[in-house]
Scaffold this active site. Sequence first.
Site, mmCIF file in Angstrom:
data_model
loop_
_atom_site.group_PDB
_atom_site.id
_atom_site.type_symbol
_atom_site.label_atom_id
_atom_site.label_comp_id
_atom_site.label_asym_id
_atom_site.label_seq_id
_atom_site.Cartn_x
_atom_site.Cartn_y
_atom_site.Cartn_z
ATOM 1 N N ASP A 164 0.829 -1.205 0.000
ATOM 2 C CA ASP A 164 0.000 0.000 0.000
ATOM 3 C C ASP A 164 0.864 1.256 0.000
ATOM 4 O O ASP A 164 2.042 1.229 0.388
ATOM 5 C CB ASP A 164 -0.955 0.005 1.199
ATOM 6 C CG ASP A 164 -0.233 -0.002 2.538
ATOM 7 O OD1 ASP A 164 0.753 -0.756 2.683
ATOM 8 O OD2 ASP A 164 -0.650 0.744 3.452
ATOM 9 N N GLU A 211 0.039 -1.242 5.719
ATOM 10 C CA GLU A 211 1.129 -0.807 6.586
ATOM 11 C C GLU A 211 1.015 0.677 6.877
ATOM 12 O O GLU A 211 1.289 1.125 8.008
ATOM 13 C CB GLU A 211 2.480 -1.124 5.914
ATOM 14 C CG GLU A 211 3.698 -0.911 6.816
ATOM 15 C CD GLU A 211 4.248 0.514 6.795
ATOM 16 O OE1 GLU A 211 5.133 0.816 7.624
ATOM 17 O OE2 GLU A 211 3.809 1.329 5.955
#
Length: 402
Positions: free
Chosen positions: A90, A152
Amino acid sequence: MDQNPDHEACPPPRESRDWLARLVGFDSVSRHGNLALIEEIETALGALASSPGQPLCFERIENDEGTKSNLLVRVGPDLPGGVVLSGHTDVVPVDGQPWSSDPFELTERDGRLYGRGSCDMKGFIACCLGQLEYWRGLELKHPLYLALSYDEEIGCLGAPRMIERLAAKPHPPHLAIIGEPTMMRPVTRQKGITVLRTRVTGLEAHSSQIPSGVSAVHVAARLISRIETIMHELSEERACDEAYNVPYSTLHVGKVEGGTAINIMARECVFDWEVRHLPEQGFKTIFERFDRFARSLEFELRERAPTVSIDTETVVATVPGLRAEADNPALAFLAPLLRDETPQGAVAFATEAGQFQQAGFSAIVCGPGDIAQAHQPDEFIAVEQLAACDALMRRLGEALCR
């Protein structure tokens, strides 16, 4: 060991550059999910697995809703002594940032590769994926794992499920390298982080009648002032680590909302804040200082207005810091492969390394790119950094043949 002393000056192999272009092309901002990116990687892995070479296995580890997924890949035999290469898929948003080019299209200018996530941390993932074919052609005696996570950037939410799966294997890997951007210097310590939200409920009254009410905004101001005081106290105490550029635990209030009108004593005020704690100090002892003050203040105010309340909730659960290890197997393994690099020491930003360590793995942070570029408009990774990581990935595979 790579025999080319000038490998950092060489362009990265076409595979890693091509992979980086493919990965940057996916808008994998956390709010959108990462399934399309995962499917792209799985398709490539499936095609590669059908050719001769070392075993290549992969599996998804999804969130509860099935909207996002980790991807766990194993290259080589299912034997002890494996190494995990960990990276998150991400990226942070680009909203409102003045980019000079399309953030989701890799663009090269003056030896730099621009695109959202190019540095943080699709560059590292691209280098790993670009070496898969090379690793499969080696006589690996220990496996390599790629651990690609989701979410994350919003609290290291995805990795724990994957780490749990790794730890439960009959032959769990030996150590983990988290490829966050450190300019290819090994980092053996990092701070942890906890994100909080405090909600103050006061008592509305006309602003000309101060004794009749309790302003939630004023109460929040006292709490915020106490938060800053706690940080100053921490900076003056002996619990500091000079390896960090900010050697003490820090507290920061990033957002405040409250009140309805200038002439109304505010009924509600909410503020979001964080604690970035040294791993040896932890979050709990720091929060207790704030909570004692909050409970005392609440008791004092309830004598005047029984409905007053101060409530704090955890918005993002504690991401553990990475503690220094006296005998650090991850550093002992990686340092010889990095030539003359010495440990950088410590970083203030959070990574998944502490989660690996908490699960029993020896962990280290080391990857291409400069953290100063992360989350910025015109984020980039230098071509030479990508090349240095490619060279390290090749030497790492060779080391697992011994």
